[in-house]
Design an enzyme around this catalytic site. Structure first.
Site, PDB file in Angstrom:
ATOM      1  N   SER A 178       5.045  16.770  -5.037  1.00 32.78           N
ATOM      2  CA  SER A 178       5.095  15.305  -4.937  1.00 32.78           C
ATOM      3  C   SER A 178       3.715  14.677  -4.994  1.00 32.78           C
ATOM      4  O   SER A 178       3.492  13.605  -4.438  1.00 32.78           O
ATOM      5  CB  SER A 178       5.786  14.883  -3.632  1.00 32.78           C
ATOM      6  OG  SER A 178       4.945  15.158  -2.515  1.00 32.78           O
TER       7      SER A 178
ATOM      8  N   GLU B 221       8.943  18.962  -1.837  1.00 33.28           N
ATOM      9  CA  GLU B 221       7.545  19.030  -1.392  1.00 33.28           C
ATOM     10  C   GLU B 221       7.451  19.955  -0.184  1.00 33.28           C
ATOM     11  O   GLU B 221       8.199  19.803   0.782  1.00 33.28           O
ATOM     12  CB  GLU B 221       7.040  17.632  -1.021  1.00 33.28           C
ATOM     13  CG  GLU B 221       5.662  17.594  -0.385  1.00 33.28           C
ATOM     14  CD  GLU B 221       4.590  18.237  -1.239  1.00 33.28           C
ATOM     15  OE1 GLU B 221       3.933  19.190  -0.739  1.00 33.28           O
ATOM     16  OE2 GLU B 221       4.405  17.809  -2.401  1.00 33.28           O
TER      17      GLU B 221
ATOM     18  N   HIS C  81      -7.146 -17.655  -5.954  1.00 39.55           N
ATOM     19  CA  HIS C  81      -5.757 -17.936  -5.585  1.00 39.55           C
ATOM     20  C   HIS C  81      -5.044 -18.570  -6.774  1.00 39.55           C
ATOM     21  O   HIS C  81      -5.607 -19.432  -7.436  1.00 39.55           O
ATOM     22  CB  HIS C  81      -5.711 -18.892  -4.397  1.00 39.55           C
ATOM     23  CG  HIS C  81      -4.323 -19.338  -4.038  1.00 39.55           C
ATOM     24  ND1 HIS C  81      -3.449 -18.549  -3.314  1.00 39.55           N
ATOM     25  CD2 HIS C  81      -3.648 -20.483  -4.330  1.00 39.55           C
ATOM     26  CE1 HIS C  81      -2.307 -19.191  -3.171  1.00 39.55           C
ATOM     27  NE2 HIS C  81      -2.400 -20.371  -3.772  1.00 39.55           N
TER      28      HIS C  81
END
EC number: 1.8.1.4
Length: 463
Positions: free
Chosen positions: A181, A203, A442
């Site tokens: 993984s 995993e 922004h």
């Protein structure tokens, strides 16, 4: 008579070809040896074509959410052969770019497999009938996928794949098991899941993406599970058996035996350095765990011989290889080289993406530091909400005593394009004061980086 050069680079991946370019810029007569395609694994069979596949998967998956944007489509589908062909065209385009760069910088490309023999002032590079002598030889031979034949995890091109087979199959499997993984395993899991494959990831470590910060790892797992990817963690593969209809994996998960069935298994359990058949042992080159041992400048201890990139050890990242190569050749030239210990960001291009640089929270505590941690979720970031990408967060880690940024971790949409801001901040040794004083535009997702830095010191504005 041997062909004489100042520098010979063996391997033309991102470490090798960048090193050759910088060597040429510094006035060295340079040759580069490549046994396959210019650009190495990264450009041809790794970083670049996988990103092309992932983009196709991302766009296709987004079609499920068109209604959320006030849109509709009459028919949803994909041509898998065309998806693969697009990725190959992208790789071919980048390969052509490297070919152009070699010509531009007057770097001689020697096609073939290299072997080293004793020579002076550096080992002689033998390629077929040619013998290349140089003042400096730089190994950039890279690495390949690790396999475990003892339990059946050995690629056959049909039922058991490495990254190479996973890039060019004839059809998308209906079901697959991914063993490992890390970034490679999760990227293929993400791509095939986007196209509708049933995906299970195994995993052996206690959590997925084990090199990442634990909080980021847990957040990413929830997002992957939401997309339908299943996990067996921690688990070990005891045996893989191939049959006409697919593969059968006997695993042990949480102390219990289990058998998984799938059409295909992808093996993504690490890599091993390409150190064989180069003549390194005869030269006295020290090799540990399939990787060449070097000093901080890439020197191997054998006069005139250096090693950079994946063959020289982790982290196994293309940008790390390029960085090391530039450092190595600048050191050879007697310059003050680039900072070899600069923070190296890591990126995983799944949906959602994961990006990180520096220490995890656990590592900071292990080193005896007093970390101040800040977090900011994308669900309250205006740009992320407007883009329909509210999942994930940014996490910052500062040294509580000095205020230095020592780690940053992200999970979310396109965070791989944002992590370099934190990498630059760490390279410039920025503290919380400089980051908090920086004006972030922004609306952007990068505002979450600012807010996470503010949050570490109790100044967060939007939560």
């Amino acid at each position: 008579m041997a062909d004489a050069f100042d520098v010979v680079v063996i391997g033309s991946g991102p470490g090798g070809y960048v090193t050759a370019i910088r060597a040429s810029q510094l006035g060295f007569k340079t040759a580069i040896v490549e046994r396959a395609e210019l650009g190495g694994i990264c450009l041809n069979w790794g970083c670049i074509p996988t990103k092309a596949l992932l983009k196709s998967g991302e766009v296709y998956e987004q079609l499920d959410h068109l209604k959320d944007y006030g849109l509709s489509v009459e028919k949803r589908g994909f041509d898998f052969e065309a998806v693969v062909q697009r990725s190959r065209k992208v790789a071919a385009q980048m390969n052509s770019g490297v070919t152009f760069l070699m010509k531009k910088h007057k770097i001689e490309v020697v096609q073939g497999t290299a072997r080293l023999e004793k020579g002076s002032p550096a080992p002689t590079v033998v390629v077929g009938q040619r013998k290349l002598t140089a003042k400096h030889v730089i190994l950039a031979t890279g690495a390949r996928a690790r396999t475990v034949p003892a339990v059946g995890l050995e690629p056959d091109g049909e039922r058991v794949w490495t990254y190479r087979e996973a890039l060019v199959p004839k059809a998308a499997p209906k079901s697959l098991v991914v063993v490992g993984s890390g970034a490679i395993g999760m990227e293929f899991a993400s791509f095939y899941r986007a196209l509708g494959s049933e995906v299970t990831v195994i995993e052996m470590m206690p959590r997925i993406l084990p090199v990442e910060d634990e909080e980021i790892s847990k957040t990413a797992r929830k997002a992957f599970e939401k997309r339908g990817i299943r996990f067996r963690v921690p688990a070990n593969v005891k045996k893989l058996t191939k049959g006409k209809g697919g593969v059968s994996l006997e695993i042990e998960a949480d102390g219990k035996a289990e058998t998984l069935q799938a059409d295909v298994c992808i093996v993504a359990i690490g890599i091993v350095g390409n150190v064989e058949d180069l003549g390194l042992e005869a030269l006295g080159v020290k090799i540990e765990k399939t990787h060449v041992v070097t000093d901080k400048h890439g020197a191997t201890g054998v006069p005139g011989l250096y090693a950079i990139g994946d063959v020289a050890g982790p982290p196994w990242l293309a940008h790390k290889a390029s960085h090391e190569g530039v450092h190595c050749i600048e050191h050879i030239a007697g310059l003050k080289p680039t900072n070899l210990t600069a923070p190296i960001p890591g990126c995983t291009y799944t949906t959602p993406q994961i990006a990180s640089v520096g220490l995890t929270e656990a590592q900071a505590k292990e080193q005896g530091l007093e970390p101040k941690v800040g977090r900011f979720p994308f669900r309250v970031n205006g740009k992320a909400v407007a883009a329909g990408e509210p999942d994930g967060l940014v996490k910052t880690i500062f040294d509580g005593k000095t205020g230095a940024l020592i780690g940053a971790h992200m999970v979310g949409h396109e965070v791989t394009e944002m992590i370099q801001g934190f990498a630059m901040a760490m390279t410039l040794e920025a503290t919380e004061a400089e980051i908090q004083a920086t004006v972030f535009p922004h609306p952007t997702m990068s505002e979450a980086m600012h807010e996470a830095a503010l949050d570490a010191y109790g100044r967060v504005l939007h939560i």
